[in-house]
Write a protein that holds these residues in place. Structure first.
Motif, PDB file in Angstrom:
ATOM      1  N   ALA A   1       6.355 -50.408  47.925  1.00 21.66           N
ATOM      2  CA  ALA A   1       5.341 -49.036  48.235  1.00 21.66           C
ATOM      3  C   ALA A   1       5.801 -48.296  49.506  1.00 21.66           C
ATOM      4  CB  ALA A   1       3.891 -49.321  48.041  1.00 21.66           C
ATOM      5  N   LYS A   2       6.141 -48.562  50.365  1.00 20.01           N
ATOM      6  CA  LYS A   2       6.899 -47.640  51.649  1.00 20.01           C
ATOM      7  C   LYS A   2       7.974 -46.250  51.064  1.00 20.01           C
ATOM      8  CE  LYS A   2       5.880 -46.513  55.714  1.00 20.01           C
ATOM      9  NZ  LYS A   2       4.829 -45.574  56.092  1.00 20.01           N
ATOM     10  N   GLN A   3       8.457 -47.866  50.557  1.00 17.74           N
ATOM     11  CA  GLN A   3      10.050 -47.379  50.355  1.00 17.74           C
ATOM     12  C   GLN A   3      10.091 -45.653  48.879  1.00 17.74           C
ATOM     13  OE1 GLN A   3      12.919 -47.457  52.167  1.00 17.74           O
ATOM     14  NE2 GLN A   3      13.971 -45.862  50.530  1.00 17.74           N
ATOM     15  N   ALA A   4       8.702 -46.161  48.296  1.00 19.95           N
ATOM     16  CA  ALA A   4       8.601 -45.251  47.317  1.00 19.95           C
ATOM     17  C   ALA A   4       7.976 -44.037  48.022  1.00 19.95           C
ATOM     18  CB  ALA A   4       7.061 -45.711  46.143  1.00 19.95           C
ATOM     19  N   GLU A   5       7.211 -44.134  48.699  1.00 19.93           N
ATOM     20  CA  GLU A   5       6.141 -42.834  49.459  1.00 19.93           C
ATOM     21  C   GLU A   5       7.658 -42.461  50.244  1.00 19.93           C
ATOM     22  OE1 GLU A   5       2.347 -42.593  52.562  1.00 19.93           O
ATOM     23  OE2 GLU A   5       2.911 -44.207  52.232  1.00 19.93           O
ATOM     24  N   LYS A   6       8.761 -43.022  50.998  1.00 15.93           N
ATOM     25  CA  LYS A   6       9.119 -41.784  50.971  1.00 15.93           C
ATOM     26  C   LYS A   6      10.297 -40.876  49.995  1.00 15.93           C
ATOM     27  CE  LYS A   6      10.995 -44.652  54.660  1.00 15.93           C
ATOM     28  NZ  LYS A   6      11.939 -45.801  55.760  1.00 15.93           N
ATOM     29  N   ILE A   7      10.589 -42.128  49.161  1.00 16.00           N
ATOM     30  CA  ILE A   7      11.070 -40.993  48.054  1.00 16.00           C
ATOM     31  C   ILE A   7      10.200 -40.115  47.346  1.00 16.00           C
ATOM     32  CG2 ILE A   7      12.113 -41.383  45.412  1.00 16.00           C
ATOM     33  CD1 ILE A   7      12.380 -44.419  46.237  1.00 16.00           C
TER      34      ILE A   7
ATOM     35  N   SER B   1      10.135 -36.984  49.933  1.00 16.88           N
ATOM     36  CA  SER B   1      11.714 -36.515  50.287  1.00 16.88           C
ATOM     37  C   SER B   1      11.449 -35.286  49.068  1.00 16.88           C
ATOM     38  CB  SER B   1      12.452 -37.375  49.795  1.00 16.88           C
ATOM     39  OG  SER B   1      13.832 -36.531  50.118  1.00 16.88           O
ATOM     40  N   SER B   2      10.740 -36.004  48.030  1.00 12.26           N
ATOM     41  CA  SER B   2      10.888 -34.689  46.270  1.00 12.26           C
ATOM     42  C   SER B   2      10.027 -33.864  46.481  1.00 12.26           C
ATOM     43  CB  SER B   2      10.486 -36.108  45.059  1.00 12.26           C
ATOM     44  OG  SER B   2      11.353 -36.804  45.199  1.00 12.26           O
ATOM     45  N   LEU B   3       7.958 -34.592  47.187  1.00 15.34           N
ATOM     46  CA  LEU B   3       7.368 -33.286  47.423  1.00 15.34           C
ATOM     47  C   LEU B   3       8.350 -31.692  48.377  1.00 15.34           C
ATOM     48  CD1 LEU B   3       4.189 -35.341  46.846  1.00 15.34           C
ATOM     49  CD2 LEU B   3       5.288 -33.912  45.169  1.00 15.34           C
TER      50      LEU B   3
ATOM     51  N   ILE C   1      10.201 -29.620  45.979  1.00 14.56           N
ATOM     52  CA  ILE C   1       9.461 -29.050  45.111  1.00 14.56           C
ATOM     53  C   ILE C   1       9.584 -28.064  46.030  1.00 14.56           C
ATOM     54  CG2 ILE C   1       7.990 -28.757  43.311  1.00 14.56           C
ATOM     55  CD1 ILE C   1       8.063 -31.832  43.522  1.00 14.56           C
ATOM     56  N   GLU C   2       8.985 -27.989  47.160  1.00 12.87           N
ATOM     57  CA  GLU C   2       8.244 -26.729  48.154  1.00 12.87           C
ATOM     58  C   GLU C   2       9.428 -26.110  48.920  1.00 12.87           C
ATOM     59  OE1 GLU C   2       5.660 -27.443  50.793  1.00 12.87           O
ATOM     60  OE2 GLU C   2       4.404 -28.672  49.426  1.00 12.87           O
ATOM     61  N   THR C   3      10.482 -26.696  49.271  1.00 15.73           N
ATOM     62  CA  THR C   3      11.298 -25.470  49.811  1.00 15.73           C
ATOM     63  C   THR C   3      12.938 -25.389  48.684  1.00 15.73           C
ATOM     64  OG1 THR C   3      12.435 -28.202  50.321  1.00 15.73           O
ATOM     65  CG2 THR C   3      11.504 -26.951  51.182  1.00 15.73           C
ATOM     66  N   ILE C   4      13.199 -25.542  47.759  1.00 16.50           N
ATOM     67  CA  ILE C   4      14.188 -25.559  46.606  1.00 16.50           C
ATOM     68  C   ILE C   4      13.803 -25.252  45.084  1.00 16.50           C
ATOM     69  CG2 ILE C   4      15.840 -26.419  45.425  1.00 16.50           C
ATOM     70  CD1 ILE C   4      16.635 -28.576  47.804  1.00 16.50           C
ATOM     71  N   TRP C   5      12.449 -25.687  45.168  1.00 17.98           N
ATOM     72  CA  TRP C   5      12.825 -25.245  43.568  1.00 17.98           C
ATOM     73  C   TRP C   5      11.604 -24.428  43.752  1.00 17.98           C
ATOM     74  CZ3 TRP C   5      16.238 -26.867  39.854  1.00 17.98           C
ATOM     75  CH2 TRP C   5      16.661 -28.196  40.743  1.00 17.98           C
ATOM     76  N   LEU C   6      11.045 -24.050  44.956  1.00 16.30           N
ATOM     77  CA  LEU C   6       9.735 -23.149  44.659  1.00 16.30           C
ATOM     78  C   LEU C   6       9.832 -22.132  45.577  1.00 16.30           C
ATOM     79  CD1 LEU C   6       6.502 -24.508  44.439  1.00 16.30           C
ATOM     80  CD2 LEU C   6       7.684 -23.655  42.672  1.00 16.30           C
ATOM     81  N   GLU C   7      11.241 -21.625  45.848  1.00 17.96           N
ATOM     82  CA  GLU C   7      11.612 -20.673  46.575  1.00 17.96           C
ATOM     83  C   GLU C   7      11.137 -19.832  46.816  1.00 17.96           C
ATOM     84  OE1 GLU C   7      16.369 -19.590  47.534  1.00 17.96           O
ATOM     85  OE2 GLU C   7      15.924 -20.415  45.527  1.00 17.96           O
ATOM     86  N   GLY C   8      10.948 -19.597  48.393  1.00 18.45           N
ATOM     87  CA  GLY C   8      10.447 -17.782  48.278  1.00 18.45           C
ATOM     88  C   GLY C   8       9.279 -17.460  48.258  1.00 18.45           C
ATOM     89  N   ASN C   9       7.940 -19.057  48.061  1.00 23.02           N
ATOM     90  CA  ASN C   9       7.252 -18.873  47.640  1.00 23.02           C
ATOM     91  C   ASN C   9       6.394 -18.458  46.737  1.00 23.02           C
ATOM     92  OD1 ASN C   9       6.403 -20.138  50.070  1.00 23.02           O
ATOM     93  ND2 ASN C   9       6.435 -17.537  51.343  1.00 23.02           N
ATOM     94  N   ALA C  10       7.458 -18.670  45.449  1.00 19.04           N
ATOM     95  CA  ALA C  10       7.015 -18.526  43.841  1.00 19.04           C
ATOM     96  C   ALA C  10       6.571 -19.867  43.365  1.00 19.04           C
ATOM     97  CB  ALA C  10       8.730 -18.955  43.415  1.00 19.04           C
ATOM     98  N   LYS C  11       5.762 -18.802  42.250  1.00 23.57           N
ATOM     99  CA  LYS C  11       4.396 -19.909  41.967  1.00 23.57           C
ATOM    100  C   LYS C  11       4.468 -20.522  40.929  1.00 23.57           C
ATOM    101  CE  LYS C  11       0.936 -15.804  42.891  1.00 23.57           C
ATOM    102  NZ  LYS C  11      -0.132 -14.948  42.205  1.00 23.57           N
TER     103      LYS C  11
ATOM    104  N   LEU D   1       5.827 -32.009  36.280  1.00 23.60           N
ATOM    105  CA  LEU D   1       5.660 -31.855  37.197  1.00 23.60           C
ATOM    106  C   LEU D   1       4.141 -31.562  37.763  1.00 23.60           C
ATOM    107  CD1 LEU D   1       8.544 -30.153  39.092  1.00 23.60           C
ATOM    108  CD2 LEU D   1       8.096 -32.515  39.320  1.00 23.60           C
ATOM    109  N   GLY D   2       3.082 -30.343  37.677  1.00 16.50           N
ATOM    110  CA  GLY D   2       2.423 -30.127  38.151  1.00 16.50           C
ATOM    111  C   GLY D   2       1.116 -32.034  37.411  1.00 16.50           C
ATOM    112  N   CYS D   3       1.222 -32.213  36.174  1.00 18.06           N
ATOM    113  CA  CYS D   3       1.029 -33.107  35.677  1.00 18.06           C
ATOM    114  C   CYS D   3       0.551 -34.206  36.815  1.00 18.06           C
ATOM    115  CB  CYS D   3       1.089 -33.778  34.364  1.00 18.06           C
ATOM    116  SG  CYS D   3      -0.031 -34.842  33.867  1.00 18.06           S
ATOM    117  N   GLU D   4       2.079 -35.031  36.983  1.00 15.42           N
ATOM    118  CA  GLU D   4       2.591 -36.073  38.002  1.00 15.42           C
ATOM    119  C   GLU D   4       1.737 -35.864  39.020  1.00 15.42           C
ATOM    120  OE1 GLU D   4       4.941 -39.350  38.227  1.00 15.42           O
ATOM    121  OE2 GLU D   4       5.375 -37.979  36.733  1.00 15.42           O
ATOM    122  N   ILE D   5       1.727 -34.344  40.177  1.00 16.60           N
ATOM    123  CA  ILE D   5       0.839 -34.149  40.651  1.00 16.60           C
ATOM    124  C   ILE D   5      -0.425 -34.741  40.624  1.00 16.60           C
ATOM    125  CG2 ILE D   5       1.002 -32.743  42.897  1.00 16.60           C
ATOM    126  CD1 ILE D   5       3.678 -31.942  41.809  1.00 16.60           C
ATOM    127  N   MET D   6      -1.191 -33.664  40.148  1.00 12.66           N
ATOM    128  CA  MET D   6      -2.163 -34.366  40.071  1.00 12.66           C
ATOM    129  C   MET D   6      -2.847 -36.212  39.528  1.00 12.66           C
ATOM    130  SD  MET D   6      -2.662 -31.331  40.292  1.00 12.66           S
ATOM    131  CE  MET D   6      -5.526 -31.649  40.293  1.00 12.66           C
TER     132      MET D   6
END
Length: 89
Positions: free
Chosen positions: A37-43, A46-48, A51-61, A76-81
């Motif tokens: 569970a701890k290893q999965a939490e790290k993955i 890191s993934s989240l 998302i914020e720093t690469i995929w949502l580059e420049g504060n994109a919506k 991704l939105g469904c997964e996060i919710m």
């Protein structure tokens, strides 16, 4: 398409292992596995962050700076919710 592939091998992988090893495992007759569970939490963390720093580059919506949501945004939105809902259990 690249984002959906990345989604399945990063945040979804982390989320699935986190949920199974910390919440739903006992319901399925599996023992809790805090180390996994701890290893999965790290993955997942890191993934989240990516998302914020690469995929949502420049504060994109939306992912990749698109002006409208794509299927990748919805997936991704469904997964996060779902993670947010599972956190309550």
């Amino acid at each position: 398409m690249h984002i959906l592939d990345w989604h399945h091998t990063n945040p979804r992988l982390g989320a699935a292992f986190l949920i199974v090893n910390s919440i739903t495992g006992p319901a399925l007759g599996l023992p809790l596995n805090p180390k996994a569970a701890k290893q999965a939490e790290k993955i997942l963390g890191s993934s989240l962050a990516k998302i914020e720093t690469i995929w949502l580059e420049g504060n994109a919506k939306f992912l990749l700076g698109n002006s409208q949501p794509s299927i990748a945004d919805l997936s991704l939105g469904c997964e996060i919710m779902q993670l947010d809902i599972m956190r309550e259990y």
